[in-house]
Design an enzyme around this catalytic site. Structure first.
Site, PDB file in Angstrom:
ATOM      1  N   GLU A  53       1.609 -13.924   0.729  1.00 43.97           N
ATOM      2  CA  GLU A  53       1.703 -12.479   0.950  1.00 43.97           C
ATOM      3  C   GLU A  53       1.202 -12.044   2.323  1.00 43.97           C
ATOM      4  O   GLU A  53       0.077 -12.374   2.701  1.00 43.97           O
ATOM      5  CB  GLU A  53       0.864 -11.760  -0.122  1.00 43.97           C
ATOM      6  CG  GLU A  53       0.820 -10.260   0.026  1.00 43.97           C
ATOM      7  CD  GLU A  53      -0.122  -9.591  -0.969  1.00 43.97           C
ATOM      8  OE1 GLU A  53       0.004  -8.368  -1.159  1.00 43.97           O
ATOM      9  OE2 GLU A  53      -0.976 -10.294  -1.553  1.00 43.97           O
ATOM     10  N   GLU A  83       0.408  -1.593  -7.233  1.00 40.00           N
ATOM     11  CA  GLU A  83      -0.843  -2.024  -6.625  1.00 40.00           C
ATOM     12  C   GLU A  83      -1.304  -0.929  -5.667  1.00 40.00           C
ATOM     13  O   GLU A  83      -1.377  -1.117  -4.457  1.00 40.00           O
ATOM     14  CB  GLU A  83      -0.677  -3.361  -5.896  1.00 40.00           C
ATOM     15  CG  GLU A  83      -2.027  -4.018  -5.611  1.00 40.00           C
ATOM     16  CD  GLU A  83      -1.928  -5.242  -4.717  1.00 40.00           C
ATOM     17  OE1 GLU A  83      -2.482  -6.289  -5.099  1.00 40.00           O
ATOM     18  OE2 GLU A  83      -1.300  -5.148  -3.653  1.00 40.00           O
TER      19      GLU A  83
END
Length: 274
Positions: A151, A249
């Protein structure tokens, strides 16, 4: 534009008003069928009883564990993973089987390996170590049909993966080293904040995206509080073949349970359709 991708809740950043083990049930009560977590323990290798309590909390809530991070160090203190951190590489390796074991019990198949901050003055050595550790993690995940995710992250000055291209270059090296079950975690917030052209990333690399997370910008709050075209981008992702979960998120701008007003309740379950 509309899409039919299922949403799930990151219970490490949402529902923090509650003890961690109560958060899966809170997500279910809010109408969601899936949850994800950063590493939910203080140590890389927690005791069996701690693991059992976590597994039971997710199972008892009746939600799917959609994703789980490997141990990433002290996130609140600024750590962002151990994958490329020489002094703590052994902790990451010790954590692999625990993480994959939890995934096996709860049906999770997506495992996020935060790359780690730059330390010292030897980035090439860190990058070589990262490939070795990601290969080990991917081989372990492959035993249960899982995928290891890499990520790009914003807001961490010493974290070297800022754009999709940065992460994809790492994935290419891991593939060359013999592990194919690796993919990009595309957090649309992080990519946008770091200056990536998210539309171009989706157009060029949708097939390499293994998981998607969202928050609006500026602010990293719920969709609708900023300027990002998240719904259109999710529709573009689906049109280009992405069919996985969308992880929420974000930092709620108020109470977590009150932050879902942008999403009708009939769109929160895994079987919902736009």
């Amino acid at each position: 534009m509309t899409h039919a991708l299922p949403y799930e809740v990151n219970c490490s950043i949402l529902f923090t008003e509650l003890p961690l083990l109560q958060r899966p049930a809170a997500a279910k009560e809010a109408g969601f069928d899936g949850v994800e977590f950063w590493w939910p323990f203080a140590e890389a290798v927690p005791g069996d009883a701690e693991v059992d309590r976590f597994v039971s909390a997710v199972r008892d809530a009746g939600v799917q564990l959609a994703g789980l991070n490997f141990f990433a160090g002290d996130m609140a203190g600024g750590d962002r993973g151990l994958v490329s951190w020489p002094a703590r590489s052994a902790e990451f390796r010790d954590n692999i089987d625990v993480t994959i074991g939890i995934g096996e019990q709860l049906g999770a198949r997506s495992f996020n390996a935060l790359y780690g901050n730059r330390v010292g003055g030897a980035p090439e050595e860190q990058d070589e170590l990262a490939v070795q550790n990601l290969v080990l993690a991917a081989r372990a995940a492959n035993r249960i049909g899982g995928t290891v995710l890499v990520e790009p992250v914003s807001g961490a000055p010493r974290y070297p993966l800022l754009t999709a291209a940065d992460a994809l270059a790492v994935l290419d090296r891991v593939r060359q080293a013999g592990a194919d079950n690796v993919a990009l975690l595309a957090d649309l917030y992080h990519l946008a904040v770091n200056g990536d052209d998210v539309d171009d990333v989706i157009a060029a690399h949708a097939g390499r995206i293994g998981h998607v997370q969202i928050a609006d910008a500026p602010g990293r709050h719920e969709p609708g509080t900023g300027r990002l075209p998240l719904q259109r981008q999710l529709a573009d992702l689906q049109e280009r073949g992405y069919s996985g979960w969308v992880g929420l998120e974000y930092v709620p701008s108020g109470a977590s349970a009150d932050s879902f007003g942008w999403l009708p309740r009939d769109r929160r379950g895994a079987g919902a359709r736009a």
